[in-house]
Design a protein around this motif. Sequence first.
Motif, PDB file in Angstrom:
ATOM      1  N   ASP A 217       0.834  -1.209   0.000  1.00 47.52           N
ATOM      2  CA  ASP A 217       0.000   0.000   0.000  1.00 47.52           C
ATOM      3  C   ASP A 217       0.864   1.253   0.000  1.00 47.52           C
ATOM      4  O   ASP A 217       0.570   2.235  -0.694  1.00 47.52           O
ATOM      5  CB  ASP A 217      -0.922   0.003   1.216  1.00 47.52           C
ATOM      6  CG  ASP A 217      -1.958  -1.111   1.172  1.00 47.52           C
ATOM      7  OD1 ASP A 217      -2.200  -1.652   0.072  1.00 47.52           O
ATOM      8  OD2 ASP A 217      -2.515  -1.445   2.231  1.00 47.52           O
ATOM      9  N   SER A 218       1.917   1.232   0.795  1.00 50.76           N
ATOM     10  CA  SER A 218       2.820   2.381   0.880  1.00 50.76           C
ATOM     11  C   SER A 218       3.515   2.625  -0.458  1.00 50.76           C
ATOM     12  O   SER A 218       3.649   3.758  -0.913  1.00 50.76           O
ATOM     13  CB  SER A 218       3.853   2.149   1.974  1.00 50.76           C
ATOM     14  OG  SER A 218       4.799   3.194   2.021  1.00 50.76           O
ATOM     15  N   ARG A 221       1.056   4.212  -2.922  1.00 50.76           N
ATOM     16  CA  ARG A 221       0.852   5.640  -2.624  1.00 50.76           C
ATOM     17  C   ARG A 221       2.040   6.473  -3.083  1.00 50.76           C
ATOM     18  O   ARG A 221       1.876   7.569  -3.631  1.00 50.76           O
ATOM     19  CB  ARG A 221       0.627   5.843  -1.124  1.00 50.76           C
ATOM     20  CG  ARG A 221      -0.764   5.460  -0.635  1.00 50.76           C
ATOM     21  CD  ARG A 221      -1.008   5.995   0.760  1.00 50.76           C
ATOM     22  NE  ARG A 221      -0.051   5.466   1.714  1.00 50.76           N
ATOM     23  CZ  ARG A 221      -0.201   4.339   2.393  1.00 50.76           C
ATOM     24  NH1 ARG A 221      -1.289   3.599   2.221  1.00 50.76           N
ATOM     25  NH2 ARG A 221       0.710   3.946   3.260  1.00 50.76           N
ATOM     26  N   ARG A 225       1.896   9.553  -5.691  1.00 47.99           N
ATOM     27  CA  ARG A 225       2.238  10.907  -5.265  1.00 47.99           C
ATOM     28  C   ARG A 225       3.327  11.503  -6.144  1.00 47.99           C
ATOM     29  O   ARG A 225       3.297  12.696  -6.458  1.00 47.99           O
ATOM     30  CB  ARG A 225       2.681  10.898  -3.800  1.00 47.99           C
ATOM     31  CG  ARG A 225       1.512  10.701  -2.823  1.00 47.99           C
ATOM     32  CD  ARG A 225       2.004  10.497  -1.421  1.00 47.99           C
ATOM     33  NE  ARG A 225       0.885  10.298  -0.498  1.00 47.99           N
ATOM     34  CZ  ARG A 225       1.021   9.925   0.770  1.00 47.99           C
ATOM     35  NH1 ARG A 225       2.240   9.710   1.267  1.00 47.99           N
ATOM     36  NH2 ARG A 225      -0.033   9.754   1.546  1.00 47.99           N
ATOM     37  N   TYR A 256      -4.735   4.531  -9.772  1.00 51.51           N
ATOM     38  CA  TYR A 256      -4.562   4.483  -8.320  1.00 51.51           C
ATOM     39  C   TYR A 256      -5.843   4.027  -7.626  1.00 51.51           C
ATOM     40  O   TYR A 256      -5.791   3.224  -6.681  1.00 51.51           O
ATOM     41  CB  TYR A 256      -4.152   5.862  -7.804  1.00 51.51           C
ATOM     42  CG  TYR A 256      -3.893   5.898  -6.310  1.00 51.51           C
ATOM     43  CD1 TYR A 256      -2.866   5.152  -5.743  1.00 51.51           C
ATOM     44  CD2 TYR A 256      -4.699   6.659  -5.469  1.00 51.51           C
ATOM     45  CE1 TYR A 256      -2.634   5.175  -4.379  1.00 51.51           C
ATOM     46  CE2 TYR A 256      -4.472   6.689  -4.097  1.00 51.51           C
ATOM     47  CZ  TYR A 256      -3.442   5.944  -3.563  1.00 51.51           C
ATOM     48  OH  TYR A 256      -3.225   5.955  -2.204  1.00 51.51           O
ATOM     49  N   ARG A 259      -6.091   0.445  -7.999  1.00 49.60           N
ATOM     50  CA  ARG A 259      -4.880  -0.231  -7.533  1.00 49.60           C
ATOM     51  C   ARG A 259      -4.172  -0.931  -8.698  1.00 49.60           C
ATOM     52  O   ARG A 259      -3.701  -2.057  -8.583  1.00 49.60           O
ATOM     53  CB  ARG A 259      -5.209  -1.223  -6.419  1.00 49.60           C
ATOM     54  CG  ARG A 259      -5.853  -0.573  -5.204  1.00 49.60           C
ATOM     55  CD  ARG A 259      -6.217  -1.594  -4.134  1.00 49.60           C
ATOM     56  NE  ARG A 259      -5.050  -2.275  -3.603  1.00 49.60           N
ATOM     57  CZ  ARG A 259      -4.251  -1.779  -2.680  1.00 49.60           C
ATOM     58  NH1 ARG A 259      -4.471  -0.572  -2.161  1.00 49.60           N
ATOM     59  NH2 ARG A 259      -3.213  -2.469  -2.230  1.00 49.60           N
TER      60      ARG A 259
END
Length: 386
Positions: A217-218, A221, A225, A256, A259
């Motif tokens: 998940d990190s 992200r 970003r 995003y 996913r």
Amino acid sequence: MPQQQNLFPEQAPDTSQEEIASTALQLTSQHGRLSPDQQRFNRLLKRIDNLKSQLAKIETLCDAHRPAYHLTLSPLQERHSNLIRELVLWLHARLQGKGLSAALKRDAKTILCHFSQTLAIEGDEEMRHLHDQYSTESLAQKQQNMCDDMRAMMEDMFDFSPSEDEPLDNIDDLLHASLKQLREADAAEEEQRQQKQRRRKKTSTQVKAEETQQEADSMLRKLFRQLASMLHPDRENNPEKRAHKTELMSEANKAYESRDLVTLLKIQLHMELTTQESIAQLAQEKIASLTVLLKQQIKALENQLHTRRQRALQEFDLMPYDPLTKTTLTRNLKQTEWSLQQAIREMELDLERIQDDQTLKTWLKEQKKLLAQSASTDFFDLFGMR
């Protein structure tokens, strides 16, 4: 271990216009064979490409077939509806005259209601008015009674109990409420299962899986970003580049939200924010996290493919397990065209027969038998589900 290249550099070169192929993400080995984990990573990438290709083929197939489907069937469907309407209006006019026994009048009214109902459901208000004029129950009452019967059946079989403030005026409301209750029941059951798991002491495997998921998940992200920072349209003065970045930003947002790791990595390569070597190095070091994301993406794509296929089968009136191919679509179109032509011809013959009272009486008796045989389909007809 060699130092990992920076996957998220501070500055990025100018945007490359070259389209990134999925093979750019495949892991390769210059010395020896790939490890089992690396081979699995490549297989998952290939599976994702295959699923996306299947989705694209369905869209292309449907887009190509749709014009011919409507061009062929719409005139026939309109002709058939007009003939039904003509028959209903003729029966209505004939019922105003004399010469029919009470029994034949009852049969004529029943048949008139049957045919007018079909058009009334499609929005023909004159047909709805005629149906309600001759039927002991209005169409709205029939639909409500059927809805009540279905609700009673669902309450009995599935313990269906909607809230009092939930509208249940029609079959769509009822189905929506029942599906909502089923989803809520599934969610409650899943929550109970998770609570039980939380009360238990986690195994090392579970702890490792949670850590891997958090890392995945990190990573997702962080990828997004970085893209959001570089693709923000307000930071670009050149109109053409701004339009291109806007398009890529929209694609990145969708990726995003769903996913879609593969698309995010492709955009990274497209924007030259990273290199194939950096992705390969990342995959070697974070293979477990990347594999989790790829497996989740595959599951989502499989569900999407199933849903899209079922929607296509419904759109073109195919059976649930028919193969969705050009051959099947073409064959089904020809069969449907032939069936409509036959129905039109039969309706034209019916209109000829009912002009004479003697043949009208025979026709009414035949129609009464046909209605009795097809009584089991009334539910579907009543709610326009055919």
